[in-house]
Design an enzyme around this catalytic site. Structure first.
Site, PDB file in Angstrom:
ATOM      1  N   ASN A 284       4.508 -11.680   3.299  1.00  0.00           N
ATOM      2  CA  ASN A 284       3.966 -10.548   2.860  1.00  0.00           C
ATOM      3  C   ASN A 284       4.821  -9.241   2.127  1.00  0.00           C
ATOM      4  O   ASN A 284       5.711  -9.138   2.400  1.00  0.00           O
ATOM      5  CB  ASN A 284       3.481  -9.878   4.244  1.00  0.00           C
ATOM      6  CG  ASN A 284       1.624 -10.941   4.369  1.00  0.00           C
ATOM      7  OD1 ASN A 284       2.281 -11.241   5.641  1.00  0.00           O
ATOM      8  ND2 ASN A 284       1.124 -11.301   4.011  1.00  0.00           N
TER       9      ASN A 284
ATOM     10  N   ASP B 259       2.008  -4.796  12.885  1.00  0.00           N
ATOM     11  CA  ASP B 259       2.005  -3.991  11.977  1.00  0.00           C
ATOM     12  C   ASP B 259       0.981  -3.549  11.192  1.00  0.00           C
ATOM     13  O   ASP B 259       0.545  -3.264  10.727  1.00  0.00           O
ATOM     14  CB  ASP B 259       2.578  -5.145  11.061  1.00  0.00           C
ATOM     15  CG  ASP B 259       2.695  -3.866   8.712  1.00  0.00           C
ATOM     16  OD1 ASP B 259       2.302  -2.643   9.172  1.00  0.00           O
ATOM     17  OD2 ASP B 259       2.830  -4.586   8.160  1.00  0.00           O
TER      18      ASP B 259
ATOM     19  N   HIS C 165       7.222  -8.460   8.247  1.00  0.00           N
ATOM     20  CA  HIS C 165       6.581  -9.613   7.722  1.00  0.00           C
ATOM     21  C   HIS C 165       6.537 -10.046   6.279  1.00  0.00           C
ATOM     22  O   HIS C 165       5.980  -9.970   4.777  1.00  0.00           O
ATOM     23  CB  HIS C 165       4.745  -8.079   7.665  1.00  0.00           C
ATOM     24  CG  HIS C 165       5.326  -7.386   6.293  1.00  0.00           C
ATOM     25  ND1 HIS C 165       5.787  -7.150   4.943  1.00  0.00           N
ATOM     26  CD2 HIS C 165       5.120  -5.982   6.590  1.00  0.00           C
ATOM     27  CE1 HIS C 165       6.107  -6.365   4.666  1.00  0.00           C
ATOM     28  NE2 HIS C 165       5.968  -5.279   5.141  1.00  0.00           N
TER      29      HIS C 165
ATOM     30  N   ASP D 289      -2.092 -13.154  12.890  1.00  0.00           N
ATOM     31  CA  ASP D 289      -3.397 -12.594  12.677  1.00  0.00           C
ATOM     32  C   ASP D 289      -4.403 -13.720  11.824  1.00  0.00           C
ATOM     33  O   ASP D 289      -5.418 -13.654  11.372  1.00  0.00           O
ATOM     34  CB  ASP D 289      -4.135 -10.832  11.675  1.00  0.00           C
ATOM     35  CG  ASP D 289      -3.253 -10.963  10.312  1.00  0.00           C
ATOM     36  OD1 ASP D 289      -2.655 -11.813  10.008  1.00  0.00           O
ATOM     37  OD2 ASP D 289      -3.803  -9.915  10.035  1.00  0.00           O
ATOM     38  N   GLY D 290      -3.615 -14.561  11.243  1.00  0.00           N
ATOM     39  CA  GLY D 290      -3.906 -15.582  10.366  1.00  0.00           C
ATOM     40  C   GLY D 290      -4.695 -15.362   8.964  1.00  0.00           C
ATOM     41  O   GLY D 290      -5.448 -15.668   8.037  1.00  0.00           O
TER      42      GLY D 290
ATOM     43  N   ALA E 102       0.671  -1.394  -0.498  1.00  0.00           N
ATOM     44  CA  ALA E 102       0.136  -0.245   0.029  1.00  0.00           C
ATOM     45  C   ALA E 102       1.086   1.203  -0.491  1.00  0.00           C
ATOM     46  O   ALA E 102       0.209   2.610  -0.052  1.00  0.00           O
ATOM     47  CB  ALA E 102      -1.117  -0.353   1.193  1.00  0.00           C
ATOM     48  N   HIS E 103       2.155   1.049   0.439  1.00  0.00           N
ATOM     49  CA  HIS E 103       3.369   2.110  -0.605  1.00  0.00           C
ATOM     50  C   HIS E 103       3.078   2.997  -1.308  1.00  0.00           C
ATOM     51  O   HIS E 103       3.333   2.504  -2.295  1.00  0.00           O
ATOM     52  CB  HIS E 103       4.819   1.755   0.467  1.00  0.00           C
ATOM     53  CG  HIS E 103       4.112   1.383   1.687  1.00  0.00           C
ATOM     54  ND1 HIS E 103       5.458   1.953   2.669  1.00  0.00           N
ATOM     55  CD2 HIS E 103       4.342   0.268   1.572  1.00  0.00           C
ATOM     56  CE1 HIS E 103       5.659   1.096   3.626  1.00  0.00           C
ATOM     57  NE2 HIS E 103       4.865   0.247   3.489  1.00  0.00           N
TER      58      HIS E 103
ATOM     59  N   HIS F  74      -3.114 -12.344   6.929  1.00  0.00           N
ATOM     60  CA  HIS F  74      -1.423 -11.969   6.315  1.00  0.00           C
ATOM     61  C   HIS F  74      -1.325 -13.330   6.275  1.00  0.00           C
ATOM     62  O   HIS F  74      -0.277 -13.460   5.113  1.00  0.00           O
ATOM     63  CB  HIS F  74      -0.971 -11.217   7.039  1.00  0.00           C
ATOM     64  CG  HIS F  74      -0.843  -9.746   6.667  1.00  0.00           C
ATOM     65  ND1 HIS F  74      -1.632  -8.983   7.543  1.00  0.00           N
ATOM     66  CD2 HIS F  74      -0.728  -8.657   6.508  1.00  0.00           C
ATOM     67  CE1 HIS F  74      -2.527  -7.952   7.209  1.00  0.00           C
ATOM     68  NE2 HIS F  74      -0.711  -7.514   6.598  1.00  0.00           N
TER      69      HIS F  74
HETATM   70 ZN   LIG Z   1       4.894  -2.855   4.804  1.00  0.00          ZN
END
Ligand SMILES: [Zn+2]
Length: 312
Positions: A174, A229, A171, A203-204, A95-96, A206
């Protein structure tokens, strides 16, 4: 008594987005108090990709807010800067905003570090960018930790990053396109490097629980750690929440998305839920889960965790 929790990557909490320049002292204190209610007394406030001038302003603003409230000052144990030195390629950039991405620049980093009062402790970057290896060597030489993330680095680029001082993966699993070659992909390349400590988001969403278990088993003992995150939606009901300039949607399924897009954009996971998830999904006892989620990472950054009463 238990030790409280620590998290290396908190972008916001309880409806409060740390990326906002208009962030008030009361809002930041509300997020800090809500994190404390979730047993989290120390964390790295995380800023994501933006223009260097904007990042400087955000760090200065956060430092002013820290200076005005000792509880906030001690809760924010440092900053994690995720970007703007990331892969701009679709999928890898997440999303960056690619418009603000660039090759790493030491002078820019030094400006940001000055604005942050010397408190940037961790930088996530893509080591394949021009000049990244020299940059890693320079900032790790200053005592700043480097984590690899939002990257499509080759084996040789990962080797060079490790040799230059990179220690972590952000992460892992991901920050990559939804579909990849089954063998020739950066997840496999990073996962195989025993030198690197990988952070996973439990979190189940990601990582489905079975994949998390596979990745956890693939790392040597103590080299698989965890972080939420999380963004403003964590510790808050479903709805629309900002992350910088983005407006993200969080449904009852707790998935954080740009409306109409498949990519995930941060999590809505609270740190204490993360501890419970790894306990359940990885078959750990409670002390081991707390240690892997929190104490082990706090030790890596020499952060003292205050004691809290046992949760009832
Ligand atoms: Zn990131």
């Amino acid at each position: 008594m238990n030790t409280s929790l620590f998290d290396i990557q908190i972008n916001g909490f309880a409806g409060v987005d740390f990326q906002q320049l208009g962030l008030t002292a009361a809002q930041l204190r509300r997020a800090v108090d809500a994190l404390a209610a979730h047993q989290t007394l120390r964390f790295f406030a995380t800023l994501i990709t933006d223009a260097p001038d904007a990042l400087c302003e955000k760090f200065q603003h956060l430092e002013r807010l820290r200076a005005s409230d000792p509880v906030v000052a001690s809760a924010i144990a440092g900053y994690h800067l995720e970007g703007p030195w990331l892969s701009p390629e679709p999928g890898y950039r997440g999303a960056h905003d690619p418009k603000h991405m660039s090759a790493p620049n030491l002078r820019t980093f030094e400006r940001l570090q000055a604005a942050a009062g010397g408190n940037i402790r961790l930088v996530t970057l893509a080591p394949e960018l021009p000049g990244a290896i020299e940059f890693i060597r320079a900032i790790t030489g200053q005592g700043v930790h480097v984590s690899l993330g939002h990257t499509k680095a080759s084996d040789a680029e990962i080797d060079a990053a490790i040799e230059a001082g990179a220690r972590f993966c952000t992460h892992l699993g991901n920050g990559v396109p939804i579909e990849l070659s089954r063998h020739d992909n950066v997840i496999q390349r990073l996962l195989t490097r025993d030198e690197l400590i990988a952070f996973f988001i439990p979190d189940g969403i990601h990582l489905p629980p079975g994949i998390l278990k596979n990745f956890f088993r693939a790392k040597p003992a103590g080299k698989a750690l965890f972080s939420t995150d999380c963004m403003a939606a964590a510790g808050a009901p479903p709805g629309r929440y900002p992350l910088g300039k983005l407006s993200l949607e969080v449904g009852a399924d707790r998935v954080v998305r740009l409306p109409g897009r498949q990519n995930l954009a941060g999590s809505a996971l609270c740190p204490d839920e993360g501890v419970k998830n790894i306990q359940r999904w990885l078959g750990l006892d409670a002390p081991a889960a707390r240690r892997l989620f929190s104490t082990a990472s706090a030790e890596l950054f020499s952060i003292e965790l205050p004691a809290i009463p046992e949760p009832t």
